[in-house]
Design a protein around this motif. Structure first.
Motif, short mmCIF file in Angstrom:
data_model
loop_
_atom_site.label_atom_id
_atom_site.label_comp_id
_atom_site.label_asym_id
_atom_site.label_seq_id
_atom_site.Cartn_x
_atom_site.Cartn_y
_atom_site.Cartn_z
N ASP A 54 0.85 -1.19 0.00
CA ASP A 54 0.00 0.00 0.00
C ASP A 54 0.88 1.24 0.00
O ASP A 54 2.03 1.20 0.42
CB ASP A 54 -0.89 0.03 1.25
CG ASP A 54 -1.90 -1.11 1.27
OD1 ASP A 54 -2.34 -1.52 0.18
OD2 ASP A 54 -2.24 -1.56 2.37
N GLY A 55 0.33 2.35 -0.42
CA GLY A 55 1.06 3.61 -0.35
C GLY A 55 1.97 3.82 -1.54
O GLY A 55 1.94 3.10 -2.53
N LYS A 56 2.82 4.82 -1.42
CA LYS A 56 3.75 5.20 -2.48
C LYS A 56 4.98 4.30 -2.42
O LYS A 56 5.78 4.40 -1.49
CB LYS A 56 4.13 6.67 -2.34
CG LYS A 56 4.92 7.21 -3.48
CD LYS A 56 4.08 7.31 -4.73
CE LYS A 56 4.85 8.05 -5.81
NZ LYS A 56 4.23 7.97 -7.09
N VAL A 57 5.11 3.42 -3.39
CA VAL A 57 6.19 2.45 -3.43
C VAL A 57 6.99 2.67 -4.71
O VAL A 57 6.43 3.03 -5.75
CB VAL A 57 5.62 1.01 -3.40
CG1 VAL A 57 6.71 -0.03 -3.50
CG2 VAL A 57 4.81 0.79 -2.14
N TYR A 58 8.30 2.46 -4.62
CA TYR A 58 9.20 2.70 -5.76
C TYR A 58 9.96 1.43 -6.12
O TYR A 58 10.19 0.56 -5.29
CB TYR A 58 10.22 3.79 -5.41
CG TYR A 58 9.59 5.11 -5.09
CD1 TYR A 58 9.31 6.02 -6.11
CD2 TYR A 58 9.25 5.45 -3.79
CE1 TYR A 58 8.72 7.24 -5.82
CE2 TYR A 58 8.66 6.66 -3.50
CZ TYR A 58 8.40 7.55 -4.52
OH TYR A 58 7.81 8.76 -4.25
N SER A 59 10.37 1.37 -7.37
CA SER A 59 11.22 0.31 -7.87
C SER A 59 12.50 0.94 -8.39
O SER A 59 12.46 1.95 -9.10
CB SER A 59 10.52 -0.43 -9.01
OG SER A 59 11.41 -1.35 -9.62
N SER A 60 13.65 0.33 -8.04
CA SER A 60 14.93 0.81 -8.52
C SER A 60 15.71 -0.35 -9.13
O SER A 60 15.65 -1.49 -8.65
CB SER A 60 15.76 1.41 -7.38
OG SER A 60 15.14 2.58 -6.89
N PHE A 61 16.44 -0.04 -10.19
CA PHE A 61 17.22 -1.01 -10.95
C PHE A 61 18.48 -1.41 -10.19
O PHE A 61 19.16 -0.56 -9.62
CB PHE A 61 17.60 -0.36 -12.29
CG PHE A 61 18.51 -1.18 -13.15
CD1 PHE A 61 18.00 -2.16 -13.97
CD2 PHE A 61 19.88 -0.96 -13.15
CE1 PHE A 61 18.84 -2.91 -14.78
CE2 PHE A 61 20.73 -1.69 -13.95
CZ PHE A 61 20.21 -2.67 -14.77
N VAL A 62 18.78 -2.71 -10.20
CA VAL A 62 20.04 -3.21 -9.66
C VAL A 62 20.90 -3.69 -10.83
O VAL A 62 21.97 -3.18 -11.09
CB VAL A 62 19.85 -4.36 -8.64
CG1 VAL A 62 21.18 -4.96 -8.23
CG2 VAL A 62 19.09 -3.87 -7.43
#
Length: 99
Positions: free
Chosen positions: A58-66
């Motif tokens: 829930d909420g504001k979630v982010y994805s970042s590249f590895v």
């Protein structure tokens, strides 16, 4: 240069992190580099960070590249000086970080 954000892990993410690091020393270095970048600038172009909508969080979630198929799913903590790592793993497949 000091870090701008403190990185913390959920228990689930800590287990995934340990499992991935055990699998490959190269992947361990790539994840460590991505976490260091996150702690300095979560929106660094090298991370390709973007907001995601998932049924899992829930909420504001982010994805970042590895690297390749590996992503870090995270959110800002309530105080906005901490980043909480929610999940680390593959972008695709049945056990992907988005499902």
């Amino acid at each position: 240069m000091s870090n701008n954000y403190k990185i913390e892990f959920t228990k689930f993410a800590a287990k995934k992190y340990a499992k991935l690091c055990k699998k490959s020393k190269i992947l361990e270095k790539q994840i460590s580099k991505a976490l260091e970048s996150l702690s300095v600038d979560p929106f660094s172009p090298s991370l390709n960070t973007h907001g995601v909508n998932t049924a899992m969080y829930d909420g504001k979630v982010y994805s970042s590249f590895v690297s390749g198929d590996i992503r870090i799913i995270w959110e800002f903590s309530n105080d906005s000086i901490r980043i909480l790592i929610l999940n680390i793993g593959g972008h695709s497949g049945t056990n992907n970080v988005y499902s």
